[in-house]
Design a protein around this motif. Sequence first.
Motif, PDB file in Angstrom:
ATOM      1  N   ILE A 180       0.838  -1.203   0.000  1.00 30.64           N
ATOM      2  CA  ILE A 180       0.000   0.000   0.000  1.00 30.64           C
ATOM      3  C   ILE A 180       0.874   1.255   0.000  1.00 30.64           C
ATOM      4  CG2 ILE A 180      -1.636   1.344   1.385  1.00 30.64           C
ATOM      5  CD1 ILE A 180      -2.713  -1.428   2.399  1.00 30.64           C
ATOM      6  N   VAL A 181       1.903   1.249   0.842  1.00 26.09           N
ATOM      7  CA  VAL A 181       2.789   2.413   0.920  1.00 26.09           C
ATOM      8  C   VAL A 181       3.545   2.587  -0.394  1.00 26.09           C
ATOM      9  CG1 VAL A 181       4.723   3.478   2.133  1.00 26.09           C
ATOM     10  CG2 VAL A 181       3.001   2.201   3.416  1.00 26.09           C
ATOM     11  N   ALA A 182       3.954   1.477  -1.000  1.00 26.76           N
ATOM     12  CA  ALA A 182       4.681   1.551  -2.269  1.00 26.76           C
ATOM     13  C   ALA A 182       3.819   2.159  -3.374  1.00 26.76           C
ATOM     14  CB  ALA A 182       5.165   0.163  -2.673  1.00 26.76           C
ATOM     15  N   LYS A 183       2.516   1.913  -3.315  1.00 21.08           N
ATOM     16  CA  LYS A 183       1.617   2.535  -4.292  1.00 21.08           C
ATOM     17  C   LYS A 183       1.489   4.038  -4.033  1.00 21.08           C
ATOM     18  CE  LYS A 183      -1.229  -1.580  -5.143  1.00 21.08           C
ATOM     19  NZ  LYS A 183      -2.585  -2.187  -4.975  1.00 21.08           N
ATOM     20  N   ALA A 184       1.523   4.403  -2.758  1.00 24.64           N
ATOM     21  CA  ALA A 184       1.393   5.819  -2.408  1.00 24.64           C
ATOM     22  C   ALA A 184       2.643   6.606  -2.769  1.00 24.64           C
ATOM     23  CB  ALA A 184       1.106   5.957  -0.912  1.00 24.64           C
ATOM     24  N   PRO A 186       5.765   5.859  -5.064  1.00 21.62           N
ATOM     25  CA  PRO A 186       6.596   5.059  -5.988  1.00 21.62           C
ATOM     26  C   PRO A 186       8.069   5.414  -5.801  1.00 21.62           C
ATOM     27  CG  PRO A 186       4.714   6.019  -7.115  1.00 21.62           C
ATOM     28  CD  PRO A 186       4.777   6.671  -5.773  1.00 21.62           C
ATOM     29  N   ALA A 187       8.915   4.406  -5.840  1.00 25.07           N
ATOM     30  CA  ALA A 187      10.343   4.627  -5.608  1.00 25.07           C
ATOM     31  C   ALA A 187      11.152   4.390  -6.870  1.00 25.07           C
ATOM     32  CB  ALA A 187      10.841   3.691  -4.510  1.00 25.07           C
ATOM     33  N   ARG A 188      12.254   5.109  -6.942  1.00 19.29           N
ATOM     34  CA  ARG A 188      13.228   4.840  -7.995  1.00 19.29           C
ATOM     35  C   ARG A 188      14.108   3.679  -7.550  1.00 19.29           C
ATOM     36  NH1 ARG A 188      15.708  10.745  -8.166  1.00 19.29           N
ATOM     37  NH2 ARG A 188      15.632  10.235  -5.942  1.00 19.29           N
ATOM     38  N   PRO A 194      10.028   2.273  -0.224  1.00 20.35           N
ATOM     39  CA  PRO A 194       9.104   3.348   0.154  1.00 20.35           C
ATOM     40  C   PRO A 194       8.472   3.177   1.534  1.00 20.35           C
ATOM     41  CG  PRO A 194       8.683   2.604  -2.088  1.00 20.35           C
ATOM     42  CD  PRO A 194       9.674   1.645  -1.505  1.00 20.35           C
ATOM     43  N   ALA A 195       8.384   1.929   2.009  1.00 23.16           N
ATOM     44  CA  ALA A 195       7.726   1.682   3.303  1.00 23.16           C
ATOM     45  C   ALA A 195       8.662   1.828   4.496  1.00 23.16           C
ATOM     46  CB  ALA A 195       7.116   0.281   3.306  1.00 23.16           C
ATOM     47  N   THR A 196       9.946   2.059   4.264  1.00 27.82           N
ATOM     48  CA  THR A 196      10.922   2.089   5.354  1.00 27.82           C
ATOM     49  C   THR A 196      10.545   3.083   6.444  1.00 27.82           C
ATOM     50  OG1 THR A 196      12.712   1.449   3.856  1.00 27.82           O
ATOM     51  CG2 THR A 196      13.342   2.485   5.930  1.00 27.82           C
TER      52      THR A 196
END
Length: 311
Positions: A180-184, A186-188, A194-196
């Motif tokens: 869910i956090v990764a969708k919110a 997006p990371a390079r 992203p959830a760290t």
Amino acid sequence: MSDARHIPVLLAEVLDALDVAPGKTFIDGTFGAGGYTRAILERGGEVLALDRDPTAIAAGQRLVAEAQGRLKLVETRFSQMEQAAAGEKFDGIALDIGVSSMQFDEAERGFSFRFDGPLDMRMSRAGRSAADLVNELEETDLANLIYLYGEEHGSRRVARFICQARQEAPILTTLRLAQIVAKAIPARPQDIHPATKTFQALRIAVNAELDELSQALEASERVLKPGGRLAIVTFHSLEDRIVKKFFAERSGRGRAASRLLPGEVAPPEPTFTLRPPQPVAASDAEARKNPRARSAKLRWAEKLPSPAEEK
């Protein structure tokens, strides 16, 4: 399983800061897998070790037996070290702040998104879990928590995505929250996951880690002997700022009577003295061998004869 879980961070530097020697007494406030405690025992010291995690306490009983009376292991928070000390004064206190590699490596503890497991994060296995916070907090409160404890600048977007997702079904696992956090956010490819920061924030909130640290610092002032050493290893800026501020306040107090304004009361005398250079970071060699050491900072100070502040 990585060998890093068995390697205490900045071990040599912590032992030097504590001035470990035979016959001296120490508190290891964060026993974990027992790395600092074992090293202190090997140098002839005696240890009162504390941990709030019952799993760590159970695993440490073998070391208690091996120590033949030189190690006492107590299940309690390190903020409660004064009660555990029961009036005894110590030559040194070691604190390794944060979650141990042992806890990160156990999927069922819910600390890491590297493994799918229940969204728990409770060090003591009691109280509200991370799942409780994620599923029950209002969106604004959740966003504030993630920003304050995770220093996540996208906290409002993360909280919005979490609240939308939990309407479909409760968020109960680490993998689902990480997705869910990764969708919110997006990371390079070169970024951290992203959830760290969100996971960090939830862990700190669940375990009241910053309050625990502040209370432990104040307790250490009362438990150390004059000349005793307090050595603290931190892993992120929130913890380090608390330690840095405490040492700055406790080592920089006091003002010459001749410089006081009329009616001004002199502040308490310093209770600690710092030994530069600080902070101490891990060597490149240690950071390569143990990734957990990369963000570690050691700060330490020596207790002065001045009395500690009263509660």
